[in-house]
Enzyme design. Structure first.
Site, PDB file in Angstrom:
ATOM      1  N   ILE A  12       0.841  -1.205   0.000  1.00 42.98           N
ATOM      2  CA  ILE A  12       0.000   0.000   0.000  1.00 42.98           C
ATOM      3  C   ILE A  12       0.876   1.255   0.000  1.00 42.98           C
ATOM      4  CG2 ILE A  12      -1.905   1.218   1.137  1.00 42.98           C
ATOM      5  CD1 ILE A  12      -2.603  -1.511   2.473  1.00 42.98           C
ATOM      6  N   LEU A  35      12.918  -2.768   4.733  1.00 50.28           N
ATOM      7  CA  LEU A  35      13.087  -3.786   3.675  1.00 50.28           C
ATOM      8  C   LEU A  35      13.044  -5.192   4.272  1.00 50.28           C
ATOM      9  CD1 LEU A  35      15.731  -2.100   1.327  1.00 50.28           C
ATOM     10  CD2 LEU A  35      13.229  -2.122   1.114  1.00 50.28           C
ATOM     11  N   ILE A  63      11.552   1.682  11.970  1.00 49.82           N
ATOM     12  CA  ILE A  63      10.771   2.710  12.692  1.00 49.82           C
ATOM     13  C   ILE A  63      10.960   2.608  14.205  1.00 49.82           C
ATOM     14  CG2 ILE A  63       8.997   3.078  10.915  1.00 49.82           C
ATOM     15  CD1 ILE A  63       7.133   1.284  12.711  1.00 49.82           C
ATOM     16  N   PHE A  84       2.725   3.527   7.457  1.00 50.88           N
ATOM     17  CA  PHE A  84       2.261   2.263   6.872  1.00 50.88           C
ATOM     18  C   PHE A  84       3.076   1.076   7.391  1.00 50.88           C
ATOM     19  CE2 PHE A  84       1.116   5.212   3.388  1.00 50.88           C
ATOM     20  CZ  PHE A  84      -0.163   4.779   3.069  1.00 50.88           C
ATOM     21  N   THR A 128      -6.386  -1.011  10.480  1.00 50.45           N
ATOM     22  CA  THR A 128      -7.128  -2.006   9.701  1.00 50.45           C
ATOM     23  C   THR A 128      -8.499  -2.291  10.314  1.00 50.45           C
ATOM     24  OG1 THR A 128      -7.134  -4.374   9.210  1.00 50.45           O
ATOM     25  CG2 THR A 128      -5.734  -3.702  11.000  1.00 50.45           C
ATOM     26  N   ASP A 129      -9.415  -2.796   9.496  1.00 52.10           N
ATOM     27  CA  ASP A 129     -10.729  -3.206  10.021  1.00 52.10           C
ATOM     28  C   ASP A 129     -10.601  -4.391  10.977  1.00 52.10           C
ATOM     29  OD1 ASP A 129     -10.086  -5.123   8.088  1.00 52.10           O
ATOM     30  OD2 ASP A 129     -12.012  -5.037   7.047  1.00 52.10           O
ATOM     31  N   GLU A 130      -9.473  -5.119  10.878  1.00 53.21           N
ATOM     32  CA  GLU A 130      -9.337  -6.336  11.681  1.00 53.21           C
ATOM     33  C   GLU A 130      -9.283  -6.047  13.189  1.00 53.21           C
ATOM     34  OE1 GLU A 130      -6.757  -9.384  10.181  1.00 53.21           O
ATOM     35  OE2 GLU A 130      -6.875  -8.580   8.163  1.00 53.21           O
ATOM     36  N   TYR A 153      -1.774 -10.575  14.858  1.00 49.85           N
ATOM     37  CA  TYR A 153      -1.609  -9.401  13.975  1.00 49.85           C
ATOM     38  C   TYR A 153      -2.583  -8.297  14.375  1.00 49.85           C
ATOM     39  CZ  TYR A 153      -2.669  -6.418   9.938  1.00 49.85           C
ATOM     40  OH  TYR A 153      -2.936  -5.331   9.133  1.00 49.85           O
ATOM     41  N   LYS A 157      -2.078  -4.462  15.941  1.00 51.98           N
ATOM     42  CA  LYS A 157      -2.586  -3.232  15.299  1.00 51.98           C
ATOM     43  C   LYS A 157      -3.509  -2.483  16.267  1.00 51.98           C
ATOM     44  CE  LYS A 157      -1.973  -1.990  11.571  1.00 51.98           C
ATOM     45  NZ  LYS A 157      -0.887  -1.163  10.978  1.00 51.98           N
ATOM     46  N   LYS A 192      -0.786 -12.904   0.107  1.00 53.14           N
ATOM     47  CA  LYS A 192      -2.158 -12.493   0.419  1.00 53.14           C
ATOM     48  C   LYS A 192      -3.102 -13.104  -0.621  1.00 53.14           C
ATOM     49  CE  LYS A 192      -0.586  -9.878   3.740  1.00 53.14           C
ATOM     50  NZ  LYS A 192      -0.056  -8.555   3.637  1.00 53.14           N
ATOM     51  N   LEU A 193      -4.375 -13.224  -0.264  1.00 56.20           N
ATOM     52  CA  LEU A 193      -5.303 -14.045  -1.053  1.00 56.20           C
ATOM     53  C   LEU A 193      -5.272 -13.774  -2.562  1.00 56.20           C
ATOM     54  CD1 LEU A 193      -7.666 -16.208  -0.730  1.00 56.20           C
ATOM     55  CD2 LEU A 193      -9.173 -14.264  -1.123  1.00 56.20           C
ATOM     56  N   VAL A 209      -7.773 -22.897  -0.285  1.00 57.59           N
ATOM     57  CA  VAL A 209      -8.823 -22.011   0.270  1.00 57.59           C
ATOM     58  C   VAL A 209      -9.127 -22.490   1.685  1.00 57.59           C
ATOM     59  CG1 VAL A 209     -11.233 -21.289   0.033  1.00 57.59           C
ATOM     60  CG2 VAL A 209      -9.776 -21.484  -1.998  1.00 57.59           C
TER      61      VAL A 209
HETATM   62  P1  NAD Z   1       3.269  -4.881   3.501  1.00 57.18           P
HETATM   63  O1  NAD Z   1       3.563  -6.048   4.378  1.00 57.18           O
HETATM   64  O2  NAD Z   1       3.115  -5.107   2.036  1.00 57.18           O
HETATM   65  O3  NAD Z   1       4.408  -3.771   3.667  1.00 57.18           O
HETATM   66  C1  NAD Z   1       4.933  -3.407   4.901  1.00 57.18           C
HETATM   67  C2  NAD Z   1       6.158  -2.537   4.647  1.00 57.18           C
HETATM   68  O4  NAD Z   1       6.648  -2.102   5.918  1.00 57.18           O
HETATM   69  C3  NAD Z   1       7.307  -3.276   3.953  1.00 57.18           C
HETATM   70  O5  NAD Z   1       7.882  -2.457   2.969  1.00 57.18           O
HETATM   71  C4  NAD Z   1       8.305  -3.529   5.085  1.00 57.18           C
HETATM   72  O6  NAD Z   1       9.645  -3.607   4.632  1.00 57.18           O
HETATM   73  C5  NAD Z   1       8.061  -2.312   5.962  1.00 57.18           C
HETATM   74  N1  NAD Z   1       8.447  -2.542   7.362  1.00 57.18           N
HETATM   75  C6  NAD Z   1       8.136  -3.607   8.141  1.00 57.18           C
HETATM   76  N2  NAD Z   1       8.664  -3.447   9.371  1.00 57.18           N
HETATM   77  C7  NAD Z   1       9.307  -2.244   9.375  1.00 57.18           C
HETATM   78  C8  NAD Z   1      10.023  -1.510  10.353  1.00 57.18           C
HETATM   79  N3  NAD Z   1      10.209  -1.992  11.593  1.00 57.18           N
HETATM   80  N4  NAD Z   1      10.534  -0.308  10.015  1.00 57.18           N
HETATM   81  C9  NAD Z   1      10.389   0.195   8.755  1.00 57.18           C
HETATM   82  N5  NAD Z   1       9.717  -0.469   7.786  1.00 57.18           N
HETATM   83  C10 NAD Z   1       9.177  -1.669   8.092  1.00 57.18           C
HETATM   84  O7  NAD Z   1       1.977  -4.210   4.119  1.00 57.18           O
HETATM   85  P2  NAD Z   1       0.733  -3.508   3.387  1.00 57.18           P
HETATM   86  O8  NAD Z   1      -0.238  -4.553   2.982  1.00 57.18           O
HETATM   87  O9  NAD Z   1       1.232  -2.530   2.409  1.00 57.18           O
HETATM   88  O10 NAD Z   1       0.093  -2.739   4.616  1.00 57.18           O
HETATM   89  C11 NAD Z   1       0.510  -1.425   4.968  1.00 57.18           C
HETATM   90  C12 NAD Z   1      -0.248  -0.978   6.191  1.00 57.18           C
HETATM   91  O11 NAD Z   1      -1.655  -0.997   5.923  1.00 57.18           O
HETATM   92  C13 NAD Z   1      -0.036  -1.882   7.409  1.00 57.18           C
HETATM   93  O12 NAD Z   1       0.057  -1.063   8.542  1.00 57.18           O
HETATM   94  C14 NAD Z   1      -1.292  -2.732   7.462  1.00 57.18           C
HETATM   95  O13 NAD Z   1      -1.593  -3.116   8.782  1.00 57.18           O
HETATM   96  C15 NAD Z   1      -2.328  -1.766   6.900  1.00 57.18           C
HETATM   97  N6  NAD Z   1      -3.493  -2.384   6.230  1.00 57.18           N
HETATM   98  C16 NAD Z   1      -3.303  -3.324   5.264  1.00 57.18           C
HETATM   99  C17 NAD Z   1      -4.418  -3.850   4.611  1.00 57.18           C
HETATM  100  C18 NAD Z   1      -4.264  -4.858   3.493  1.00 57.18           C
HETATM  101  O14 NAD Z   1      -5.266  -5.374   3.010  1.00 57.18           O
HETATM  102  N7  NAD Z   1      -3.070  -5.128   3.018  1.00 57.18           N
HETATM  103  C19 NAD Z   1      -5.702  -3.436   4.970  1.00 57.18           C
HETATM  104  C20 NAD Z   1      -5.841  -2.472   5.971  1.00 57.18           C
HETATM  105  C21 NAD Z   1      -4.723  -1.952   6.591  1.00 57.18           C
END
Ligand code: NAD
Length: 339
Positions: A12, A35, A63, A84, A128-130, A153, A157, A192-193, A209
């Site tokens: 995202i 990364l 972070i 994110f 997240t909605d979760e 997870y 969050k 992811k799915l 599934v």
């Molecule tokens: P992702 O797993 O694809 O990406 C996570 C990114 O964070 C990666 O680039 C990773 O290298 C980086 N990262 C992980 N730990 C780190 C750290 N300690 N310091 C710096 N960088 C770090 O995740 P995503 O699917 O893009 O989700 C992004 C955000 O959106 C998350 O917070 C997730 O909870 C939230 N979210 C995701 C969804 C979904 O459907 N994917 C839905 C709602 C909310």
């Protein structure tokens, strides 16, 4: 605006960085990313080429590293943070919750604390909605729904959301939260799915599934989520959480069958596997607050979004190959092998 985006090499985050640089000529983005297996610097390679060192800066780091975060905020004169960065895969949190607590809870606390001390005037935390847990066959989550996470997870969050709330209530720190439903689209890691099913179907492999396949998710095209985050950044009220959804509630099995049909593959590839422990049955989002206060409306229907997603994965085989390291394969084999 000089913006710190964390986790910008993930699914995202990468879409958000592209969108913001394209939409706003006055935005400078610093991307702080550790990364992990889910972060891929290659996703943003075209931006590095076009804007690197000018409107786009990459910093490799964690972070949860307070010293580094303080340095980045000061050095780049950051005016707003969008967080994110996270460990984001529920199945992995069942195997080992430690990195989820370290990044999602401790990492968020470090970012909040450092940004507060340095008086950063805007902070958006992406949740997240979760965090709301699970629903029965009817009803929707609102921002007033009590948090009741069921997986390690979502518990991590929800903990981060609570810290955001506390930083607003205790310190008046201007943090807003976004809570969004299931995203799909380009650059999503194939654990992811939707990308997993696209990958397996296109190779003619069996499609695992969970359970009876009737767990319902609300699907949102990633650019609609990015729009929600952008609106929260520009117009969100400090201390407020906003729900975002895609208006596309679907049982998992229907999503899988849609992918098979689009790729011209038989439904006989579907294999039902032992359900995920603690698997939430249904999520649905009431996002009327974001509609009213932020003017949010999703722009992509599920049909439009899935068509774009399929086309993207078809045209970006190199990306798909590049993210599937040995570690990825080992995890997938162990996890689905056991089920
Ligand atoms: P992702 O797993 O694809 O990406 C996570 C990114 O964070 C990666 O680039 C990773 O290298 C980086 N990262 C992980 N730990 C780190 C750290 N300690 N310091 C710096 N960088 C770090 O995740 P995503 O699917 O893009 O989700 C992004 C955000 O959106 C998350 O917070 C997730 O909870 C939230 N979210 C995701 C969804 C979904 O459907 N994917 C839905 C709602 C909310």
């Amino acid at each position: 605006m000089r913006l710190l985006v964390t986790g910008g090499c993930g699914f995202i985050g990468a879409n958000f960085v592209y969108m913001m640089l394209q939409k706003h000529s006055d935005v400078v983005i610093v991307n702080l990313d550790k990364l992990t297996y889910a972060g891929n610097r290659l996703s943003l390679a075209p931006l590095e080429k076009q804007h690197g060192g000018k409107r786009y800066h990459f910093v490799h780091g964690d972070i949860a590293n307070a010293e580094l975060v303080a340095h980045v905020l000061a050095h780049y004169q950051i005016e707003a943070v969008v967080n994110f960065a996270a460990e984001s895969h529920v199945d992995r949190s069942i195997t080992d919750a430690t990195p989820f607590v370290t990044t999602n809870v401790l990492g968020t606390q470090v970012l909040l604390d450092t940004a507060r001390r340095m008086e950063i005037p805007r902070f958006v935390h992406v949740s997240t909605d979760e965090v709301y847990g699970t629903l029965g066959p009817t009803g929707k989550f609102t921002e007033e729904t009590p948090l009741a996470p069921n997986s390690p997870y979502s518990a991590s969050k929800a903990s981060a959301d609570m810290l955001c709330r506390a930083f607003f209530e205790t310190h008046g720190f201007p943090v807003a939260i976004t809570r969004c439903s299931n995203n799909y689209g380009p650059y999503q890691f194939p654990e992811k799915l939707i990308p997993l099913m696209i990958l397996k179907a296109s190779r003619g492999e069996s499609l695992p599934v969970y359970g009876d396949g009737l767990n319902v998710r609300d699907w949102i095209y990633v650019l609609d989520h990015c729009l929600g985050v952008e609106l929260t950044l520009l117009k969100g009220k400090p201390g407020q959480a906003y729900n975002f959804g895609g208006n596309a509630e679907k049982p998992n099995i229907e999503v899988v069958k849609t992918i098979l049909a689009a790729l011209g593959k038989p439904e006989s590839l579907i294999t039902y596997v032992k359900d995920r422990p603690g698997h939430d049955r249904r999520y649905a989002m009431d996002y009327s607050l974001a509609q009213r206060e932020l003017g949010f409306n999703p722009e992509y229907s599920f049909e439009q979004g899935i068509e774009r997603t399929l086309a993207w994965y078809r045209d970006n085989q190199d990306w798909l190959e590049s993210v599937q390291s040995g570690a990825y394969r080992a995890f997938m084999d162990t996890w689905y092998g056991e089920r």
